[in-house]
Design an enzyme around this catalytic site. Sequence first.
Site, PDB file in Angstrom:
ATOM      1  N   ALA A  11       0.810  -1.223   0.000  1.00 10.20           N
ATOM      2  CA  ALA A  11       0.000   0.000   0.000  1.00 10.20           C
ATOM      3  C   ALA A  11       0.843   1.274   0.000  1.00 10.20           C
ATOM      4  O   ALA A  11       0.574   2.225   0.719  1.00 10.20           O
ATOM      5  CB  ALA A  11      -0.957  -0.005   1.191  1.00 10.20           C
ATOM      6  N   TYR A  76       4.838 -15.124   4.161  1.00 11.86           N
ATOM      7  CA  TYR A  76       3.670 -14.962   5.044  1.00 11.86           C
ATOM      8  C   TYR A  76       3.756 -15.847   6.285  1.00 11.86           C
ATOM      9  O   TYR A  76       2.900 -15.781   7.163  1.00 11.86           O
ATOM     10  CB  TYR A  76       2.384 -15.338   4.280  1.00 11.86           C
ATOM     11  CG  TYR A  76       1.953 -14.347   3.223  1.00 11.86           C
ATOM     12  CD1 TYR A  76       2.847 -13.872   2.275  1.00 11.86           C
ATOM     13  CD2 TYR A  76       0.635 -13.901   3.172  1.00 11.86           C
ATOM     14  CE1 TYR A  76       2.441 -12.973   1.296  1.00 11.86           C
ATOM     15  CE2 TYR A  76       0.220 -12.997   2.191  1.00 11.86           C
ATOM     16  CZ  TYR A  76       1.133 -12.541   1.261  1.00 11.86           C
ATOM     17  OH  TYR A  76       0.732 -11.651   0.305  1.00 11.86           O
ATOM     18  N   HIS A  90      -5.940 -12.288  -1.640  1.00 12.13           N
ATOM     19  CA  HIS A  90      -4.880 -11.624  -2.431  1.00 12.13           C
ATOM     20  C   HIS A  90      -5.386 -11.416  -3.851  1.00 12.13           C
ATOM     21  O   HIS A  90      -6.238 -12.168  -4.326  1.00 12.13           O
ATOM     22  CB  HIS A  90      -3.614 -12.513  -2.460  1.00 12.13           C
ATOM     23  CG  HIS A  90      -2.375 -11.758  -2.837  1.00 12.13           C
ATOM     24  ND1 HIS A  90      -2.089 -11.360  -4.132  1.00 12.13           N
ATOM     25  CD2 HIS A  90      -1.329 -11.321  -2.081  1.00 12.13           C
ATOM     26  CE1 HIS A  90      -0.936 -10.712  -4.151  1.00 12.13           C
ATOM     27  NE2 HIS A  90      -0.445 -10.667  -2.927  1.00 12.13           N
ATOM     28  N   GLY A  91      -4.854 -10.453  -4.550  1.00  9.46           N
ATOM     29  CA  GLY A  91      -5.147 -10.286  -5.983  1.00  9.46           C
ATOM     30  C   GLY A  91      -4.602 -11.493  -6.736  1.00  9.46           C
ATOM     31  O   GLY A  91      -3.590 -12.068  -6.324  1.00  9.46           O
ATOM     32  N   ASP A  92      -5.240 -11.855  -7.842  1.00  5.93           N
ATOM     33  CA  ASP A  92      -4.791 -13.075  -8.528  1.00  5.93           C
ATOM     34  C   ASP A  92      -3.554 -12.849  -9.404  1.00  5.93           C
ATOM     35  O   ASP A  92      -3.081 -13.756 -10.076  1.00  5.93           O
ATOM     36  CB  ASP A  92      -5.934 -13.697  -9.350  1.00  5.93           C
ATOM     37  CG  ASP A  92      -6.339 -12.831 -10.544  1.00  5.93           C
ATOM     38  OD1 ASP A  92      -5.783 -11.718 -10.684  1.00  5.93           O
ATOM     39  OD2 ASP A  92      -7.192 -13.271 -11.318  1.00  5.93           O
ATOM     40  N   ASP A  93      -3.008 -11.645  -9.362  1.00  3.61           N
ATOM     41  CA  ASP A  93      -1.824 -11.348 -10.184  1.00  3.61           C
ATOM     42  C   ASP A  93      -0.581 -12.106  -9.717  1.00  3.61           C
ATOM     43  O   ASP A  93       0.378 -12.223 -10.451  1.00  3.61           O
ATOM     44  CB  ASP A  93      -1.535  -9.838 -10.168  1.00  3.61           C
ATOM     45  CG  ASP A  93      -1.433  -9.291  -8.756  1.00  3.61           C
ATOM     46  OD1 ASP A  93      -2.315  -9.610  -7.939  1.00  3.61           O
ATOM     47  OD2 ASP A  93      -0.481  -8.547  -8.464  1.00  3.61           O
ATOM     48  N   ASP A 215      41.450  10.193 -17.829  1.00  2.00           N
ATOM     49  CA  ASP A 215      40.883  10.186 -16.471  1.00  2.00           C
ATOM     50  C   ASP A 215      41.914  10.737 -15.479  1.00  2.00           C
ATOM     51  O   ASP A 215      42.459  10.011 -14.659  1.00  2.00           O
ATOM     52  CB  ASP A 215      40.480   8.729 -16.136  1.00  2.00           C
ATOM     53  CG  ASP A 215      39.789   8.607 -14.790  1.00  2.00           C
ATOM     54  OD1 ASP A 215      39.376   9.646 -14.231  1.00  2.00           O
ATOM     55  OD2 ASP A 215      39.682   7.466 -14.286  1.00  2.00           O
TER      56      ASP A 215
HETATM   57  C1  SPV Z   1      35.718   5.390 -12.077  1.00  2.00           C
HETATM   58  O1  SPV Z   1      34.738   4.783 -12.515  1.00  2.00           O
HETATM   59  O2  SPV Z   1      36.108   6.445 -12.553  1.00  2.00           O
HETATM   60  C2  SPV Z   1      36.461   4.867 -10.936  1.00  2.00           C
HETATM   61  C3  SPV Z   1      36.518   3.431 -10.715  1.00  2.00           C
HETATM   62  O3  SPV Z   1      37.065   5.642 -10.239  1.00  2.00           O
HETATM   63  S1  SPV Z   1      37.986   2.855 -11.439  1.00  2.00           S
HETATM   64  O4  SPV Z   1      37.942   3.207 -12.862  1.00  2.00           O
HETATM   65  O5  SPV Z   1      38.029   1.413 -11.269  1.00  2.00           O
HETATM   66  O6  SPV Z   1      39.104   3.489 -10.802  1.00  2.00           O
HETATM   67 MG    MG Z   2      37.376   7.536 -11.085  1.00  2.20          MG
END
Ligand code: SPV
Ligand code: MG
Length: 443
Positions: A11, A76, A90-93, A215
């Site tokens: 609910a 349950y 209960h609903g039959d779904d 990165d």
């Molecule tokens: C990223 O997703 O940039 C992370 C995780 O830092 S890793 O690439 O594994 O370092």
């Molecule tokens: Mg990272």
Amino acid sequence: MQKIVYVAMAADLLHAGHINVLQHAKQYGKVIVGLFSDHAIAMMEDAPLLDFEERKKVIENLSIVDSVVVQDAPSYKENLYRLKPDYVVHGDDWKKGYLKIYRDEVIEILYDLYPQEKKDLEYHPRLIEVPYSTHINALGIKRTINALGISKAMQQKRLRVLLGLKKPLRFLETHSALSALIAENTCVDKEGRKVGFDGFWSSSLTDSTNRGKPDIEAVELSMRLNTLNEIFEVTHKPLIYDADTGGLLEHFVFSVRTLERVGVSAVVIEDKTGLKKNSLLGNEVHQVQEDIEIFCQKIRAGKKAQVTQDFMIIARIESLILDKGQDDALKRAFAYIEAGADGIMIHSRHKDGVEIIEFLKAFRKKDKNTPIVVVPTSFNAISAEDLAKYGVNIVIYANHMLRSAFIAMQSVAKSILENDRSLEAEKECMSIKEILSLIPGTI
Ligand code: SPV
Ligand code: MG
């Protein structure tokens, strides 16, 4: 004496379908609603939007409901043996799909409670199943609410709520609004559970790669914020942000405020210093781990800077990445928690997962509660469920959406060149009609 009728429900969004079931139940006697606890709902699917007390207030004030008890598990069993109801409604779904195992169990329990009934494993005369109101689509109602949007505060807080309700949480890397929509809406039915992703990972690796950059913290927060805002505009699940080293302490405090303001749930900072490189390169490149105390100061400053109670700062330990050993990793983990970190991320680039499991065992011996995050890009044979058994709270699939998209796009690009037309590539593409109807509001 009046018969007892047991009706279990979540609910979360009360609608005419619930009332229909309750009205049916009322014809058989006194209606006891077994209201699923937040934890029970989270075990079966997503955590509810409204918490137990809020849902209880609504249900117990319905005139067709005589009393409300908590059902603290999807099963349950406990309530049926305790209350020994004359009927279950209960609903039959639930005759098919992921809830079927609970239906089968209810039938078995009713035969146990009332052995005089002729055994038929598919059915029990005391189980009353109300035809599901097909015109009412609970999922549709949920989608409408999501489309209306939830407040950023609620989206942000959801990570803490989920951490308290289930383990593991599964987070998927999302580098755009579209990838986030896929992450938000993909789910599979398993026995007794509907499994989906619990939230998003904003990866420095894929956010940079997507922009054609390395990165190395070269993509500024302001650039990445655009993507975050686009994701937040169309989703409602929590997001964890990869903030690399967090930058200088003096800068990190501003980043915390900014991320908190846009609705990010948690920021992860890694304990490196100088020019950061991607962790999966390990010692192949020059990477320097930060001094423990200096990193603790950054954590403390970040915690002091945040405004709400909900925002989390997760400290990422690079000791295993840099071959510094378990003792160093553990020492750092406890120091960072002492400094105020709300969770730790332990990373490894080994495929077998042995060093991660060793760390988890040693850490959990001393600390049962602090949330642990892992990124099993390398140790990818261990399931999230198994990692959770070792004490992991959040499993992040950190780059798979972008890596898979790259392969798909490259294959289509090659096919067009090889065939000098796009006919052969069509089968690898979504139809124009589908892509047009993908986003609500297009047509
Ligand atoms: C990223 O997703 O940039 C992370 C995780 O830092 S890793 O690439 O594994 O370092
Ligand atoms: Mg990272």
